[in-house]
Design a protein around this motif. Sequence first.
Motif, PDB file in Angstrom:
ATOM      1  N   ARG A  60       3.279  -5.432   3.282  1.00  0.00           N
ATOM      2  CA  ARG A  60       3.579  -4.763   1.617  1.00  0.00           C
ATOM      3  C   ARG A  60       4.912  -3.716   1.578  1.00  0.00           C
ATOM      4  O   ARG A  60       5.327  -3.861   0.781  1.00  0.00           O
ATOM      5  N   TRP A  61       4.503  -2.678   2.589  1.00  0.00           N
ATOM      6  CA  TRP A  61       5.629  -1.583   2.250  1.00  0.00           C
ATOM      7  C   TRP A  61       6.205  -1.206   3.787  1.00  0.00           C
ATOM      8  O   TRP A  61       5.271  -1.296   4.768  1.00  0.00           O
ATOM      9  N   GLU A  65      11.040   1.596   2.194  1.00  0.00           N
ATOM     10  CA  GLU A  65      10.601   1.295   0.832  1.00  0.00           C
ATOM     11  C   GLU A  65       9.711   1.979   0.057  1.00  0.00           C
ATOM     12  O   GLU A  65       9.954   2.118  -1.123  1.00  0.00           O
ATOM     13  N   LEU A  90       7.860  -7.589  -4.413  1.00  0.00           N
ATOM     14  CA  LEU A  90       7.110  -7.351  -3.240  1.00  0.00           C
ATOM     15  C   LEU A  90       5.447  -7.102  -3.321  1.00  0.00           C
ATOM     16  O   LEU A  90       4.550  -7.271  -2.400  1.00  0.00           O
ATOM     17  N   TRP A 142      -2.605  -7.048  -4.901  1.00  0.00           N
ATOM     18  CA  TRP A 142      -1.346  -7.467  -5.391  1.00  0.00           C
ATOM     19  C   TRP A 142      -1.550  -7.630  -6.782  1.00  0.00           C
ATOM     20  O   TRP A 142      -2.545  -7.984  -7.411  1.00  0.00           O
ATOM     21  N   LEU A 366      10.698 -14.392  -0.618  1.00  0.00           N
ATOM     22  CA  LEU A 366      10.782 -13.081  -1.498  1.00  0.00           C
ATOM     23  C   LEU A 366      12.001 -12.968  -2.249  1.00  0.00           C
ATOM     24  O   LEU A 366      12.377 -12.433  -3.238  1.00  0.00           O
TER      25      LEU A 366
END
Length: 456
Positions: A60-61, A65, A90, A142, A366
């Motif tokens: 995810r991160w 980011e 994302l 999400w 993505l």
Amino acid sequence: MGSPKKNHNKGFFATMSSGLSTFGNALHRSVNGLLGYEGLEVINPEGGKEDGEEEAQKGRWKQEERDSYWKMMQKYIGCDVTSMVTLPVLIFEPMTMLQKMAELMEYSHLLDKADECEDPYMRLVYATSWAISVYYAYQRTWKPFNPILGETYEMVNHGGITFISEQVSHHPPMSAGHAENEHFTYDVTSKLKTKFLGNSVDVYPVGRTRVTLKRDGVVLDLVPPPTKVNNLIFGRTWVDSPGEMIMTNQTTGDKAVLYFQACGWFGAGRYEVDGYVYNANEEPKILMTGKWNESMSYQPCDMEGEPLPGTELKEVWRVAAAPENDKFQYPYFAHKINSFDTAPKKLLASDSRLRPDRAALEEGDLSKAGAEKSSLEERQRAEKRNREAQGHEFKPRWFDMTDEIAPTPWGDLEIYQYNGKYTEHWTTADASGNIDIEDVKSVDFNPWQYGNLAEE
């Protein structure tokens, strides 16, 4: 309203709760006493690097980011996230809010049982268990895609249900949905109200959900608790929904009041739901207890809320098995919703399955998902400018705006009503014969005009 934490909840349910508050002590003794705190999970509500490793492993991160996104988003603290800048793909899951609405249909057999049941209190046991069942899906952290104005989602081939949802307003974002089978009709108008708090988001469900049981015409009205998404950027992201859920039988005045426990530092109380079914005189008849991520059970009780002698807890709902290590924590039903197996023969070109950004994200691309998302958003803005220049007013196709304004704990709500046209469309399509699924997949996503796979 008969909840063990009632003294801490002095806000939006104060008026609704006054008549039932005397049963709070009984609920604490009889329901909480049945629960243990086994399987606790250590959670840091404030977030932190030490418990963020799991999120990083999910992809995810990355740390860089997190830092850049945090700098960008700080100026939006206190704002409604629906009015914020374009969000990075994302943080999304490959599903739209319209599809998320359909997830409430996974355990629709509970509404079938409520319709078949003659006991008015057991009807509420079945119906509230159905309402609780979707929270297992809501724990996914999400974000679903915001629907484009005029976007739709259709679902068939599940429990005899025909389901249609439509994005009926862009600002404020509003969706309407209708589902129906031989036992019930389900109607919802949804307008989410959110508040971005930096590392978390509060979500207030400004909506009206109604279920009509067909056998006796009983109308059930649902008021869910608010939801909080914690540790959006720093720490391990998790979802909590502390507060009261109220399911009211509008026909008889009976109601179920269930309290979702807040999660503490070490996970104590997380997932737990306790409450009662009351008659119209506000007397407890059935206690309910369980965890929204596992199961719900019920037991008849006396006037003090204590279990009746000679009775025992009986399970009414249990969450279905889910795939292990699923990338988006999807249960099997979520995959079913995204598939064309639940699509009707004549799929509308405005259907969420056809969104190119959603499809790209599902495939793991993505970069393409982000580009397609930006393209759709720009096309939506251009369509709005063109519509306004021509003096045209957008009107939903499958739902009509009524004159009714419904009060909710979080603000007034304009009500949209299903107009029946989709039933006619679907019946005609169903009689038109089979269609190749590859032809359906090749349809270009188009919510801006009412283009269908086949001419009406």
